[in-house]
Design a protein around this motif. Structure first.
Motif, PDB file in Angstrom:
ATOM      1  N   PRO A 135       0.793  -1.245   0.000  1.00 53.66           N
ATOM      2  CA  PRO A 135       0.000   0.000   0.000  1.00 53.66           C
ATOM      3  C   PRO A 135       0.820   1.288   0.000  1.00 53.66           C
ATOM      4  O   PRO A 135       0.306   2.350  -0.325  1.00 53.66           O
ATOM      5  CB  PRO A 135      -0.833  -0.109   1.278  1.00 53.66           C
ATOM      6  N   THR A 136       2.126   1.198   0.324  1.00 52.83           N
ATOM      7  CA  THR A 136       2.977   2.390   0.327  1.00 52.83           C
ATOM      8  C   THR A 136       3.724   2.587  -0.991  1.00 52.83           C
ATOM      9  O   THR A 136       4.479   3.539  -1.130  1.00 52.83           O
ATOM     10  CB  THR A 136       4.003   2.338   1.480  1.00 52.83           C
ATOM     11  N   GLY A 137       3.537   1.671  -1.947  1.00 54.44           N
ATOM     12  CA  GLY A 137       4.183   1.809  -3.246  1.00 54.44           C
ATOM     13  C   GLY A 137       5.507   1.093  -3.383  1.00 54.44           C
ATOM     14  O   GLY A 137       6.290   1.383  -4.282  1.00 54.44           O
ATOM     15  N   LYS A 138       5.759   0.112  -2.516  1.00 49.41           N
ATOM     16  CA  LYS A 138       7.017  -0.636  -2.571  1.00 49.41           C
ATOM     17  C   LYS A 138       6.757  -2.087  -2.954  1.00 49.41           C
ATOM     18  O   LYS A 138       5.705  -2.632  -2.664  1.00 49.41           O
ATOM     19  CB  LYS A 138       7.731  -0.550  -1.231  1.00 49.41           C
ATOM     20  N   ALA A 139       7.750  -2.696  -3.593  1.00 49.95           N
ATOM     21  CA  ALA A 139       7.626  -4.080  -4.040  1.00 49.95           C
ATOM     22  C   ALA A 139       7.725  -5.026  -2.855  1.00 49.95           C
ATOM     23  O   ALA A 139       8.763  -5.118  -2.207  1.00 49.95           O
ATOM     24  CB  ALA A 139       8.702  -4.408  -5.062  1.00 49.95           C
ATOM     25  N   ALA A 140       6.635  -5.730  -2.569  1.00 47.41           N
ATOM     26  CA  ALA A 140       6.608  -6.713  -1.486  1.00 47.41           C
ATOM     27  C   ALA A 140       6.998  -8.096  -1.999  1.00 47.41           C
ATOM     28  O   ALA A 140       7.514  -8.917  -1.243  1.00 47.41           O
ATOM     29  CB  ALA A 140       5.231  -6.767  -0.849  1.00 47.41           C
ATOM     30  N   ALA A 141       6.741  -8.341  -3.290  1.00 48.06           N
ATOM     31  CA  ALA A 141       7.053  -9.641  -3.877  1.00 48.06           C
ATOM     32  C   ALA A 141       7.110  -9.517  -5.392  1.00 48.06           C
ATOM     33  O   ALA A 141       6.497  -8.614  -5.978  1.00 48.06           O
ATOM     34  CB  ALA A 141       5.996 -10.670  -3.482  1.00 48.06           C
ATOM     35  N   THR A 142       7.830 -10.440  -6.012  1.00 48.66           N
ATOM     36  CA  THR A 142       7.863 -10.531  -7.474  1.00 48.66           C
ATOM     37  C   THR A 142       7.741 -11.994  -7.872  1.00 48.66           C
ATOM     38  O   THR A 142       8.096 -12.897  -7.108  1.00 48.66           O
ATOM     39  CB  THR A 142       9.173  -9.969  -8.064  1.00 48.66           C
ATOM     40  N   ARG A 143       7.245 -12.200  -9.070  1.00 51.78           N
ATOM     41  CA  ARG A 143       7.115 -13.556  -9.607  1.00 51.78           C
ATOM     42  C   ARG A 143       7.392 -13.492 -11.103  1.00 51.78           C
ATOM     43  O   ARG A 143       6.719 -12.762 -11.836  1.00 51.78           O
ATOM     44  CB  ARG A 143       5.705 -14.090  -9.367  1.00 51.78           C
ATOM     45  N   MET A 144       8.389 -14.227 -11.544  1.00 50.42           N
ATOM     46  CA  MET A 144       8.673 -14.353 -12.974  1.00 50.42           C
ATOM     47  C   MET A 144       7.890 -15.544 -13.493  1.00 50.42           C
ATOM     48  O   MET A 144       7.778 -16.561 -12.826  1.00 50.42           O
ATOM     49  CB  MET A 144      10.173 -14.590 -13.206  1.00 50.42           C
ATOM     50  N   GLY A 145       7.317 -15.394 -14.679  1.00 53.49           N
ATOM     51  CA  GLY A 145       6.564 -16.478 -15.284  1.00 53.49           C
ATOM     52  C   GLY A 145       5.112 -16.472 -14.842  1.00 53.49           C
ATOM     53  O   GLY A 145       4.640 -15.580 -14.152  1.00 53.49           O
ATOM     54  N   GLN A 146       4.440 -17.497 -15.274  1.00 54.65           N
ATOM     55  CA  GLN A 146       3.002 -17.656 -15.013  1.00 54.65           C
ATOM     56  C   GLN A 146       2.721 -17.749 -13.524  1.00 54.65           C
ATOM     57  O   GLN A 146       3.433 -18.417 -12.783  1.00 54.65           O
ATOM     58  CB  GLN A 146       2.550 -18.919 -15.728  1.00 54.65           C
ATOM     59  N   VAL A 147       1.661 -17.083 -13.082  1.00 48.22           N
ATOM     60  CA  VAL A 147       1.296 -17.047 -11.678  1.00 48.22           C
ATOM     61  C   VAL A 147      -0.127 -17.578 -11.503  1.00 48.22           C
ATOM     62  O   VAL A 147      -0.927 -17.515 -12.438  1.00 48.22           O
ATOM     63  CB  VAL A 147       1.434 -15.603 -11.120  1.00 48.22           C
ATOM     64  N   THR A 148      -0.417 -18.111 -10.332  1.00 46.93           N
ATOM     65  CA  THR A 148      -1.763 -18.603 -10.055  1.00 46.93           C
ATOM     66  C   THR A 148      -2.444 -17.724  -9.025  1.00 46.93           C
ATOM     67  O   THR A 148      -1.781 -16.996  -8.269  1.00 46.93           O
ATOM     68  CB  THR A 148      -1.743 -20.053  -9.518  1.00 46.93           C
ATOM     69  N   GLU A 149      -3.743 -17.831  -8.966  1.00 44.88           N
ATOM     70  CA  GLU A 149      -4.512 -17.098  -7.958  1.00 44.88           C
ATOM     71  C   GLU A 149      -4.084 -17.513  -6.554  1.00 44.88           C
ATOM     72  O   GLU A 149      -3.962 -16.677  -5.657  1.00 44.88           O
ATOM     73  CB  GLU A 149      -6.007 -17.326  -8.146  1.00 44.88           C
ATOM     74  N   ALA A 150      -3.844 -18.798  -6.348  1.00 45.57           N
ATOM     75  CA  ALA A 150      -3.431 -19.289  -5.030  1.00 45.57           C
ATOM     76  C   ALA A 150      -2.097 -18.670  -4.601  1.00 45.57           C
ATOM     77  O   ALA A 150      -1.935 -18.255  -3.451  1.00 45.57           O
ATOM     78  CB  ALA A 150      -3.329 -20.810  -5.033  1.00 45.57           C
ATOM     79  N   GLU A 151      -1.138 -18.602  -5.519  1.00 45.88           N
ATOM     80  CA  GLU A 151       0.154 -17.976  -5.206  1.00 45.88           C
ATOM     81  C   GLU A 151      -0.036 -16.507  -4.845  1.00 45.88           C
ATOM     82  O   GLU A 151       0.542 -16.018  -3.881  1.00 45.88           O
ATOM     83  CB  GLU A 151       1.096 -18.063  -6.398  1.00 45.88           C
ATOM     84  N   LEU A 152      -0.855 -15.813  -5.626  1.00 46.25           N
ATOM     85  CA  LEU A 152      -1.076 -14.387  -5.384  1.00 46.25           C
ATOM     86  C   LEU A 152      -1.820 -14.156  -4.066  1.00 46.25           C
ATOM     87  O   LEU A 152      -1.507 -13.214  -3.344  1.00 46.25           O
ATOM     88  CB  LEU A 152      -1.840 -13.770  -6.547  1.00 46.25           C
ATOM     89  N   THR A 153      -2.771 -15.002  -3.761  1.00 45.59           N
ATOM     90  CA  THR A 153      -3.506 -14.860  -2.509  1.00 45.59           C
ATOM     91  C   THR A 153      -2.557 -14.940  -1.318  1.00 45.59           C
ATOM     92  O   THR A 153      -2.666 -14.163  -0.368  1.00 45.59           O
ATOM     93  CB  THR A 153      -4.612 -15.936  -2.408  1.00 45.59           C
ATOM     94  N   LYS A 154      -1.599 -15.875  -1.362  1.00 46.66           N
ATOM     95  CA  LYS A 154      -0.616 -15.999  -0.276  1.00 46.66           C
ATOM     96  C   LYS A 154       0.243 -14.740  -0.155  1.00 46.66           C
ATOM     97  O   LYS A 154       0.694 -14.401   0.935  1.00 46.66           O
ATOM     98  CB  LYS A 154       0.301 -17.200  -0.531  1.00 46.66           C
ATOM     99  N   LEU A 155       0.452 -14.040  -1.265  1.00 45.01           N
ATOM    100  CA  LEU A 155       1.291 -12.846  -1.246  1.00 45.01           C
ATOM    101  C   LEU A 155       0.519 -11.596  -0.818  1.00 45.01           C
ATOM    102  O   LEU A 155       1.070 -10.743  -0.130  1.00 45.01           O
ATOM    103  CB  LEU A 155       1.918 -12.626  -2.620  1.00 45.01           C
ATOM    104  N   VAL A 156      -0.749 -11.484  -1.218  1.00 46.86           N
ATOM    105  CA  VAL A 156      -1.500 -10.263  -0.911  1.00 46.86           C
ATOM    106  C   VAL A 156      -2.135 -10.277   0.481  1.00 46.86           C
ATOM    107  O   VAL A 156      -2.239  -9.222   1.114  1.00 46.86           O
ATOM    108  CB  VAL A 156      -2.570  -9.923  -1.972  1.00 46.86           C
ATOM    109  N   ARG A 157      -2.552 -11.427   0.941  1.00 46.48           N
ATOM    110  CA  ARG A 157      -3.265 -11.513   2.233  1.00 46.48           C
ATOM    111  C   ARG A 157      -2.505 -10.836   3.378  1.00 46.48           C
ATOM    112  O   ARG A 157      -3.083 -10.038   4.118  1.00 46.48           O
ATOM    113  CB  ARG A 157      -3.585 -12.957   2.566  1.00 46.48           C
ATOM    114  N   PRO A 158      -1.202 -11.085   3.559  1.00 44.39           N
ATOM    115  CA  PRO A 158      -0.510 -10.454   4.691  1.00 44.39           C
ATOM    116  C   PRO A 158      -0.343  -8.935   4.542  1.00 44.39           C
ATOM    117  O   PRO A 158      -0.028  -8.254   5.519  1.00 44.39           O
ATOM    118  CB  PRO A 158       0.868 -11.124   4.704  1.00 44.39           C
ATOM    119  N   LEU A 159      -0.562  -8.404   3.357  1.00 44.37           N
ATOM    120  CA  LEU A 159      -0.359  -6.976   3.130  1.00 44.37           C
ATOM    121  C   LEU A 159      -1.616  -6.152   3.391  1.00 44.37           C
ATOM    122  O   LEU A 159      -1.561  -4.928   3.412  1.00 44.37           O
ATOM    123  CB  LEU A 159       0.097  -6.736   1.683  1.00 44.37           C
ATOM    124  N   LEU A 160      -2.737  -6.834   3.608  1.00 42.94           N
ATOM    125  CA  LEU A 160      -4.004  -6.111   3.820  1.00 42.94           C
ATOM    126  C   LEU A 160      -4.200  -5.730   5.277  1.00 42.94           C
ATOM    127  O   LEU A 160      -3.742  -6.329   6.183  1.00 42.94           O
ATOM    128  CB  LEU A 160      -5.178  -6.964   3.339  1.00 42.94           C
TER     129      LEU A 160
END
Length: 182
Positions: free
Chosen positions: A157-182
């Motif tokens: 939310p502050t405009g900084k990179a919390a995570a990166t993923r090269m290649g194809q990504v899944t909803e499950a992977e993204l959910t694990k990355l976004v949940r702790p940032l909310l």
């Protein structure tokens, strides 16, 4: 003669090491070379990418400050991009009301091709059209490989990179990355 050889070797070493991908500052990823997470306080700033969306509207990354932004670089000709687009659509639909915003970064040379892809896949999020890669070049060196699509950057939310993923990504992977940032 020896000085000349030593100078040539030193220049070659400097050039070769300068072209390698650096180890990211604060990388806390356990073993997956395609994914990186960054500890709070060690996250690199993501520049305020801005331009025109595929629909012709002005889009700025900073418009979403205060939200977790899933920035996904894609192109219509990219097979993994086609596979992951429904995952990104689902993430936006499920998490949008909770403060997550998916933002595409389209690299098609033709706006028409990108827009057709967006409509075909019913993507309900905007995509910044970046045919020349100008916005990609603004990303911090070593954050992602901007020559390979797709890639995804999770922006806190502050405009900084919390995570990166090269290649194809899944909803499950993204959910694990976004949940702790909310």
């Amino acid at each position: 003669m020896i000085r000349g050889v030593c100078a040539t070797v030193a220049v070659a070493v400097a050039v070769l090491t300068g072209c390698s991908t650096p180890t990211p500052i604060g990388d806390t990823s356990p073993g997956d070379p395609l994914s990186r997470t960054y500890a709070e306080g060690k996250r690199p700033a993501v520049p305020d990418l801005a331009g025109t969306s595929l629909e012709g509207k002005t889009v700025r990354l900073s418009d979403y400050r205060g939200k977790v932004v899933v920035l996904n670089a894609w192109a219509s000709w990219c097979p993994p991009c086609r596979v992951e687009s429904p995952q990104l659509k689902d993430l936006q639909e499920k998490w949008g009301a909770r403060g997550v915003q998916v933002l595409g970064l389209n690299n098609d040379g033709s706006r028409t091709d990108g827009l057709a892809f967006q409509r075909q896949h019913a993507l309900g999020y905007p995509s910044l059209h970046d045919p020349s890669g100008k916005q990609l070049l603004r990303l911090p060196h070593g954050l992602v490989n901007t020559r390979a699509l797709p890639f995804t950057i999770v922006v806190d939310p502050t405009g900084k990179a919390a995570a990166t993923r090269m290649g194809q990504v899944t909803e499950a992977e993204l959910t694990k990355l976004v949940r702790p940032l909310l």
